[in-house]
Design a protein around this motif. Structure first.
Motif, short mmCIF file in Angstrom:
data_model
loop_
_atom_site.label_atom_id
_atom_site.label_comp_id
_atom_site.label_asym_id
_atom_site.label_seq_id
_atom_site.Cartn_x
_atom_site.Cartn_y
_atom_site.Cartn_z
N UNK A 252 0.84 -1.27 0.03
CA UNK A 252 0.02 0.16 0.01
C UNK A 252 0.80 1.29 -0.23
N UNK A 253 0.54 2.01 -1.05
CA UNK A 253 1.24 3.50 -1.06
C UNK A 253 0.33 4.57 -0.86
N UNK A 254 0.88 5.34 0.10
CA UNK A 254 -0.21 6.48 0.59
C UNK A 254 0.65 7.94 0.04
N UNK A 255 -0.12 8.78 -0.47
CA UNK A 255 0.48 9.90 -0.69
C UNK A 255 0.03 11.07 0.23
N UNK A 266 -4.14 12.34 -10.32
CA UNK A 266 -2.81 12.05 -10.61
C UNK A 266 -2.29 10.67 -9.81
N UNK A 267 -2.81 10.91 -8.56
CA UNK A 267 -2.07 10.07 -7.49
C UNK A 267 -2.74 8.44 -7.75
N UNK A 268 -4.00 8.63 -8.18
CA UNK A 268 -4.72 7.36 -8.63
C UNK A 268 -3.96 6.66 -9.75
N UNK A 269 -3.76 7.69 -10.86
CA UNK A 269 -3.30 7.28 -11.97
C UNK A 269 -1.87 6.51 -11.85
N UNK A 274 -3.82 5.04 -1.40
CA UNK A 274 -4.31 6.04 -0.63
C UNK A 274 -4.15 7.21 -0.60
N UNK A 275 -4.63 8.47 -0.18
CA UNK A 275 -4.23 9.70 -0.31
C UNK A 275 -4.41 10.26 1.26
N UNK A 276 -3.37 11.10 1.76
CA UNK A 276 -3.69 11.67 3.13
C UNK A 276 -3.90 13.23 2.67
N UNK A 277 -5.26 13.61 2.71
CA UNK A 277 -5.68 14.99 2.63
C UNK A 277 -4.78 15.60 3.84
N UNK A 306 -9.86 4.72 -4.07
CA UNK A 306 -8.78 5.26 -3.27
C UNK A 306 -9.31 5.17 -1.72
N UNK A 307 -8.41 4.91 -0.75
CA UNK A 307 -8.93 5.19 0.56
C UNK A 307 -8.28 6.83 0.80
N UNK A 308 -9.21 7.51 1.50
CA UNK A 308 -8.86 8.87 1.95
C UNK A 308 -8.73 8.90 3.48
#
Ligand SMILES: Cc1cc2nc3c(=O)[nH]c(=O)nc-3n(C[C@H](O)[C@H](O)[C@H](O)COP(=O)(O)O)c2cc1C
Length: 393
Positions: A252-255, A266-269, A274-277, A306-308
């Motif tokens: 799992x890679x989280x940005x 972009x992150x999804x592509x 997952x994304x950390x807002x 994606x997980x947020x």
């Protein structure tokens, strides 16, 4: 000695931390960038959202469990990565990781931590991720990734909001800069802080523990470890580097640090899971929007693939509920657990987690939601003022 059990909310833990810490160190945790507009806004923005409760639902028990980055967690909030925990308490990252592990939630170890990747893995069996930067020296980043694979970390998180270090003016005043410029006046703030000073007997690990001592400029004594890392932030990093990182880490890679729907796409592509807002808790770009306000747009842009995770300004269980109701998969906390750590070490971190857990549970009982899933799918959340605007029309 502070009895952290008496701290009944996060604000009380903050007061206890302020009392125990030398003030330059307290302000290092508490402060933000420039005018601290974003820092204030992160928490204030929660007040713009209200949740309409459902009554007579018969809910007697609340299940806070959730799934994140492939693991089952007991809580819908996790522990954000923060640097140099040893500054705040001699229990340092190991105490925080143990508290998170006991609560069965994620611990995020920062690459700027004062404990090693391996020591954290040995101290705490619970779910954990490691936070990296893409440094100028890509070899350094690669070595971190390899060590995480070896130590069986569950996820990797890359922070992308730190092209350069933010301008934290409280730290300029107190001398908590790189290199430190503590004046006689700021050193006087250490006098009388007996509990913090007593911690020096346990360990004095005030170092960036994950950096390899074999790095050339360190070996030759040309730079301090802190100056070296500060020079490693690379403003030229781009989406191509995320692709590069993806090739080296299969899990799992989280940005961390995304605030716009375009960046989320972009992150999804590029294969992020997952994304950390996040705006780094208001410590980087002042005027960046509050994470809570970014959820609806980003959720719309990426759908449910994606997980947020939402991080910034969370100080109450009600804040966690609002973020989940708006579409977050989970929340994450920084200062709340650091105040706990600073106030009372590992038990202080446990107290911070317990406070937020109890507040979240109570809110959900009062509002009629028995699980995170039912909250996400059924909660009526809206901007404050919505009703008045309708009746005005
Ligand atoms: C003292 C301190 C150090 C931090 N160090 C890091 C770090 O090394 N890497 C990182 O990605 N974020 C770092 N952050 C940001 C946190 O991960 C998180 O985004 C932020 O604290 C969330 O806001 P909150 O403190 O309002 O909960 C740091 C925050 C604080 C307060």
């Amino acid at each position: 000695m502070v009895n952290v059990k008496r701290c009944f909310n996060i604000s009380e833990l903050r007061k206890a931390a302020k009392k125990r810490l030398p003030s330059p160190i307290f302000h290092y945790i508490d402060g933000g960038a420039d005018d601290e507009w974003t820092l204030r806004r992160n928490t204030d923005a929660f007040e713009q959202w209200e949740v309409v409760p459902s009554m007579l639902t018969g809910v007697t028990d609340v299940d806070l469990s959730t799934q994140l980055f492939g693991q089952d967690l007991a809580l819908p909030f996790i522990i954000s990565p923060t640097g140099m925990s040893r500054l705040f308490h001699h229990h340092k990252e190991l105490g925080v990781a143990r508290a998170a592990s006991k609560a069965n939630t994620y611990y995020g170890l920062s690459s700027m931590g004062s404990s090693t990747i391996e020591d954290v893995a040995a101290a705490a069996p619970g779910p954990k991720f490691f936070q990296i930067y893409i440094f100028r020296d890509r070899g350094l980043t690669r070595r971190f990734v390899e060590r995480c694979i070896e130590a069986k970390y569950d996820a990797l998180c890359v922070t992308v909001d730190t092209a350069v270090a933010g301008n934290r003016e409280r730290d300029i005043v107190t001398g908590m800069t790189i290199p430190p410029s503590l004046t006689t006046r700021s050193l006087l703030n250490f006098a009388g802080k007996w509990s913090w000073l007593a911690g020096l007997r346990h360990n004095q690990d005030f170092t960036l523990a994950n950096l390899d001592e074999n790095i050339d400029p360190l070996k030759s004594g040309a730079l301090s470890i802190f100056e070296y890392v500060n020079q490693q932030f690379d403003p030229s990093i781009s989406w191509a580097d995320i692709g590069w990182l993806r090739e080296h880490w299969e899990g799992p890679l989280i940005i961390k640090g995304i605030l716009s729907p375009e960046d989320a796409r972009q992150a999804k592509a590029l294969g992020a899971t997952a994304i950390m807002i996040s705006n780094h808790g208001g410590r980087q770009l002042d005027s960046a929007p509050a994470p809570i306000d970014c959820i609806p747009g980003i959720r719309d842009a990426i759908g449910t693939d994606l997980e947020l995770v939402v991080d910034g300004g969370i100080r109450r269980g009600s804040h966690i509920v609002k973020a989940l109701a708006l579409g977050a998969s989970a929340c994450s906390i920084g200062r709340p657990y650091l105040y706990g750590l600073a106030a009372g070490g590992e038990p202080g971190v446990t107290q911070a987690i317990s406070i937020l857990e109890a507040e979240t549970r109570r809110f959900m009982l009062l509002a009629g939601f028995d699980s995170v899933e039912s909250l996400r799918s059924n909660a009526a959340i809206r901007r404050v003022g919505f009703v008045n605007k309708l009746s005005d029309a």
